[in-house]
Design a protein around this motif. Sequence first.
Motif, PDB file in Angstrom:
ATOM      1  N   PRO A 300       0.796  -1.237   0.000  1.00 22.62           N
ATOM      2  CA  PRO A 300       0.000   0.000   0.000  1.00 22.62           C
ATOM      3  C   PRO A 300       0.822   1.278   0.000  1.00 22.62           C
ATOM      4  O   PRO A 300       0.260   2.365  -0.149  1.00 22.62           O
ATOM      5  CB  PRO A 300      -0.831  -0.126   1.291  1.00 22.62           C
ATOM      6  CG  PRO A 300      -0.021  -1.006   2.173  1.00 22.62           C
ATOM      7  CD  PRO A 300       0.668  -1.981   1.263  1.00 22.62           C
ATOM      8  N   GLN A 301       2.142   1.167   0.133  1.00 23.05           N
ATOM      9  CA  GLN A 301       2.978   2.360   0.101  1.00 23.05           C
ATOM     10  C   GLN A 301       3.199   2.878  -1.315  1.00 23.05           C
ATOM     11  O   GLN A 301       3.610   4.021  -1.493  1.00 23.05           O
ATOM     12  CB  GLN A 301       4.348   2.067   0.733  1.00 23.05           C
ATOM     13  CG  GLN A 301       4.295   1.632   2.184  1.00 23.05           C
ATOM     14  CD  GLN A 301       5.670   1.323   2.727  1.00 23.05           C
ATOM     15  OE1 GLN A 301       6.323   2.144   3.359  1.00 23.05           O
ATOM     16  NE2 GLN A 301       6.134   0.114   2.476  1.00 23.05           N
ATOM     17  N   VAL A 306       4.823  -2.383  -6.415  1.00 29.15           N
ATOM     18  CA  VAL A 306       5.385  -3.431  -5.553  1.00 29.15           C
ATOM     19  C   VAL A 306       4.295  -4.406  -5.128  1.00 29.15           C
ATOM     20  O   VAL A 306       3.219  -4.002  -4.690  1.00 29.15           O
ATOM     21  CB  VAL A 306       6.070  -2.805  -4.318  1.00 29.15           C
ATOM     22  CG1 VAL A 306       6.624  -3.894  -3.411  1.00 29.15           C
ATOM     23  CG2 VAL A 306       7.178  -1.853  -4.748  1.00 29.15           C
ATOM     24  N   LEU A 307       4.611  -5.687  -5.257  1.00 30.94           N
ATOM     25  CA  LEU A 307       3.659  -6.739  -4.914  1.00 30.94           C
ATOM     26  C   LEU A 307       4.412  -7.912  -4.307  1.00 30.94           C
ATOM     27  O   LEU A 307       5.496  -8.278  -4.768  1.00 30.94           O
ATOM     28  CB  LEU A 307       2.887  -7.170  -6.156  1.00 30.94           C
ATOM     29  CG  LEU A 307       1.712  -8.128  -5.969  1.00 30.94           C
ATOM     30  CD1 LEU A 307       0.599  -7.783  -6.955  1.00 30.94           C
ATOM     31  CD2 LEU A 307       2.160  -9.560  -6.212  1.00 30.94           C
ATOM     32  N   ALA A 308       3.858  -8.498  -3.239  1.00 30.79           N
ATOM     33  CA  ALA A 308       4.451  -9.661  -2.578  1.00 30.79           C
ATOM     34  C   ALA A 308       3.671 -10.911  -2.927  1.00 30.79           C
ATOM     35  O   ALA A 308       2.436 -10.880  -2.974  1.00 30.79           O
ATOM     36  CB  ALA A 308       4.481  -9.456  -1.064  1.00 30.79           C
ATOM     37  N   GLU A 347      -0.006   0.491   6.985  1.00 30.29           N
ATOM     38  CA  GLU A 347       1.079   1.410   6.659  1.00 30.29           C
ATOM     39  C   GLU A 347       2.098   0.804   5.706  1.00 30.29           C
ATOM     40  O   GLU A 347       2.984   1.507   5.222  1.00 30.29           O
ATOM     41  CB  GLU A 347       1.761   1.888   7.939  1.00 30.29           C
ATOM     42  CG  GLU A 347       0.826   2.728   8.817  1.00 30.29           C
ATOM     43  CD  GLU A 347       1.512   3.273  10.050  1.00 30.29           C
ATOM     44  OE1 GLU A 347       2.674   2.874  10.316  1.00 30.29           O
ATOM     45  OE2 GLU A 347       0.900   4.097  10.756  1.00 30.29           O
ATOM     46  N   GLY A 348       2.008  -0.488   5.435  1.00 30.95           N
ATOM     47  CA  GLY A 348       2.871  -1.128   4.459  1.00 30.95           C
ATOM     48  C   GLY A 348       4.272  -1.423   4.924  1.00 30.95           C
ATOM     49  O   GLY A 348       5.119  -1.805   4.118  1.00 30.95           O
ATOM     50  N   ASP A 349       4.553  -1.276   6.228  1.00 28.55           N
ATOM     51  CA  ASP A 349       5.920  -1.550   6.696  1.00 28.55           C
ATOM     52  C   ASP A 349       6.121  -3.008   7.090  1.00 28.55           C
ATOM     53  O   ASP A 349       7.220  -3.413   7.445  1.00 28.55           O
ATOM     54  CB  ASP A 349       6.275  -0.633   7.868  1.00 28.55           C
ATOM     55  CG  ASP A 349       5.290  -0.753   9.025  1.00 28.55           C
ATOM     56  OD1 ASP A 349       4.327  -1.533   8.907  1.00 28.55           O
ATOM     57  OD2 ASP A 349       5.481  -0.050  10.042  1.00 28.55           O
ATOM     58  N   ALA A 350       5.047  -3.824   7.035  1.00 31.24           N
ATOM     59  CA  ALA A 350       5.146  -5.246   7.352  1.00 31.24           C
ATOM     60  C   ALA A 350       4.007  -5.979   6.662  1.00 31.24           C
ATOM     61  O   ALA A 350       3.019  -5.372   6.247  1.00 31.24           O
ATOM     62  CB  ALA A 350       5.095  -5.476   8.864  1.00 31.24           C
ATOM     63  N   PHE A 351       4.156  -7.292   6.516  1.00 31.22           N
ATOM     64  CA  PHE A 351       3.056  -8.116   6.013  1.00 31.22           C
ATOM     65  C   PHE A 351       3.036  -9.431   6.771  1.00 31.22           C
ATOM     66  O   PHE A 351       4.034  -9.853   7.359  1.00 31.22           O
ATOM     67  CB  PHE A 351       3.129  -8.337   4.500  1.00 31.22           C
ATOM     68  CG  PHE A 351       4.395  -8.976   4.010  1.00 31.22           C
ATOM     69  CD1 PHE A 351       4.551 -10.361   4.014  1.00 31.22           C
ATOM     70  CD2 PHE A 351       5.435  -8.203   3.509  1.00 31.22           C
ATOM     71  CE1 PHE A 351       5.708 -10.959   3.541  1.00 31.22           C
ATOM     72  CE2 PHE A 351       6.605  -8.788   3.040  1.00 31.22           C
ATOM     73  CZ  PHE A 351       6.743 -10.160   3.053  1.00 31.22           C
ATOM     74  N   MET A 363       6.545 -10.366   8.693  1.00 31.60           N
ATOM     75  CA  MET A 363       7.799 -10.074   7.986  1.00 31.60           C
ATOM     76  C   MET A 363       7.904  -8.585   7.690  1.00 31.60           C
ATOM     77  O   MET A 363       6.902  -7.908   7.452  1.00 31.60           O
ATOM     78  CB  MET A 363       7.872 -10.881   6.685  1.00 31.60           C
ATOM     79  CG  MET A 363       7.666 -12.372   6.864  1.00 31.60           C
ATOM     80  SD  MET A 363       7.816 -13.332   5.333  1.00 31.60           S
ATOM     81  CE  MET A 363       9.595 -13.264   5.079  1.00 31.60           C
ATOM     82  N   SER A 364       9.135  -8.100   7.668  1.00 29.97           N
ATOM     83  CA  SER A 364       9.393  -6.712   7.308  1.00 29.97           C
ATOM     84  C   SER A 364       9.254  -6.543   5.798  1.00 29.97           C
ATOM     85  O   SER A 364       9.784  -7.348   5.029  1.00 29.97           O
ATOM     86  CB  SER A 364      10.802  -6.297   7.754  1.00 29.97           C
ATOM     87  OG  SER A 364      11.184  -5.071   7.169  1.00 29.97           O
ATOM     88  N   SER A 365       8.544  -5.501   5.360  1.00 29.40           N
ATOM     89  CA  SER A 365       8.360  -5.282   3.926  1.00 29.40           C
ATOM     90  C   SER A 365       9.566  -4.614   3.290  1.00 29.40           C
ATOM     91  O   SER A 365       9.672  -4.571   2.064  1.00 29.40           O
ATOM     92  CB  SER A 365       7.114  -4.414   3.688  1.00 29.40           C
ATOM     93  OG  SER A 365       7.300  -3.121   4.230  1.00 29.40           O
TER      94      SER A 365
END
Length: 477
Positions: A300-301, A306-308, A347-351, A363-365
């Motif tokens: 979302p940032q 970017v895609l996981a 906030e997109g800093d983790a998933f 996990m850290s993004s």
Amino acid sequence: MKMGANITVTSNTKKLKQTVPQSKWISFPKHKILSKTGCALSLEGQDQGHVFYQFNVIPPGVVTTGLDPAQIIWWTDCTFMPFDDSQIVTSLGGYFYRGSQGLTQLRKMRLQNYFRIPQGFMTLWRFNDPHFPDVINTKPSRALPHCSVSPGGTQVSFFTDTDIISSNIQQGSVIKAKEMFCSTFFFSAFSADSNFVAVLGRSRLHLNFAVVLVILRASDMLVMYQKSVRELFNQFKLQKNSTNQDRLECKFSPDSQFVAVSTTGGQLFIVKRDLSNLECVLVDGKNDKLTNERCYDFDPQYPHEVLAVCVNSDEVYVKNIDSGSQIFCSKLPENVTKATCLKYNMEGDAFAVGCQDGVIVMMSSSSGNILYLLDSKTQATAFAMTPCKLSMYPEIIRISFSHSDDVLAISSTEGAVRLWQLPPKINLVHMCRLVILKHIPASTINCLPLPTRIKDLIVCCPRERTAITPVKSRHKE
């Protein structure tokens, strides 16, 4: 609940539209939730990384005949309402495995008063008053239950056996899609600007009931674009010999310009919103396969870059769609089983990656490092996940983060939703953002005399970056 509003966020090159509610952010009312021991939780919640509340989505009094209860799979989906952590939407359906026919609907669900509980039974749970949930949908559907809520928090979309419907949660008004010639539906998703709804279904107008991707205008549910998925991606494939096993999902990018489509066969590809052409194929289903159709998410940032994804080799890839490059690759721990879903926090800093044995891997993004593990099996007796059949644990279907990123909701095939208290974020920007949203409606943030970047951060709007730097691959043991 107030109506949603569009806000326009200006970046260096173009404007991005995002829909946010016209109300202030509401935090989760932990002080109103009682634990199984009857003790009220403190305002700070329980120990970090623990389940502090669990509720059963199956309506009381449901009776099934001719089946062992241990054989029933209660497919349960859940999502937090946008900017309102005190409400969760759930959708429920009953299934069982029937040999080669795969996952088969359980159509003989009845209450004691013989009222049928249909597939896709959708409920809005208000935790300020948890004993009186609101029923949103009671119409039956052959589609797997899922929750599709507009970013403004005013609309939900759901399927019946013959139609797709958009319903206003507050007013109760409904709109049926027009000129939707589909015999079966799979999935629907709102765009971030709330202008469009993407739908996957089988078309009666195409040869052999081909799977089509349809883009609807959300305001009146009129068809804007429609095309056979095989026309977009000629290597598209479904499960052989069993249509019951076909599970497809679609998802808009944060800037609403692209649609990602995933398949049970392990494929993942991205098309433009107007369905003019295929943008890229991230997982072709040959060399690599998605673990399942729920194991991917946009960061979302970023607007869409970017895609996981999580693949069958138990590796998590984070990729740059525009350049086709890999940002990093991390391996899941060896002591967890196959992944079942993946979801970024707000906030997109983790998933989070949910696994078959009830473990959630955080996990850290930015680096791919494993932050911590949440194990549903080791919780307090009242909340612990226990084996249901042949020593197998219920499968985690969906993960949803609260807007504050401190509460995690997971739904599973036992028909329950567990709420986790996550470790607090000791971050000044994060804490200031929540304080502002608690006192100022999200729709008015754009009017504040603040720099554009600050306003973007407050409402979690994606921001364009000059460069996306790859990270050295990490294989965590």
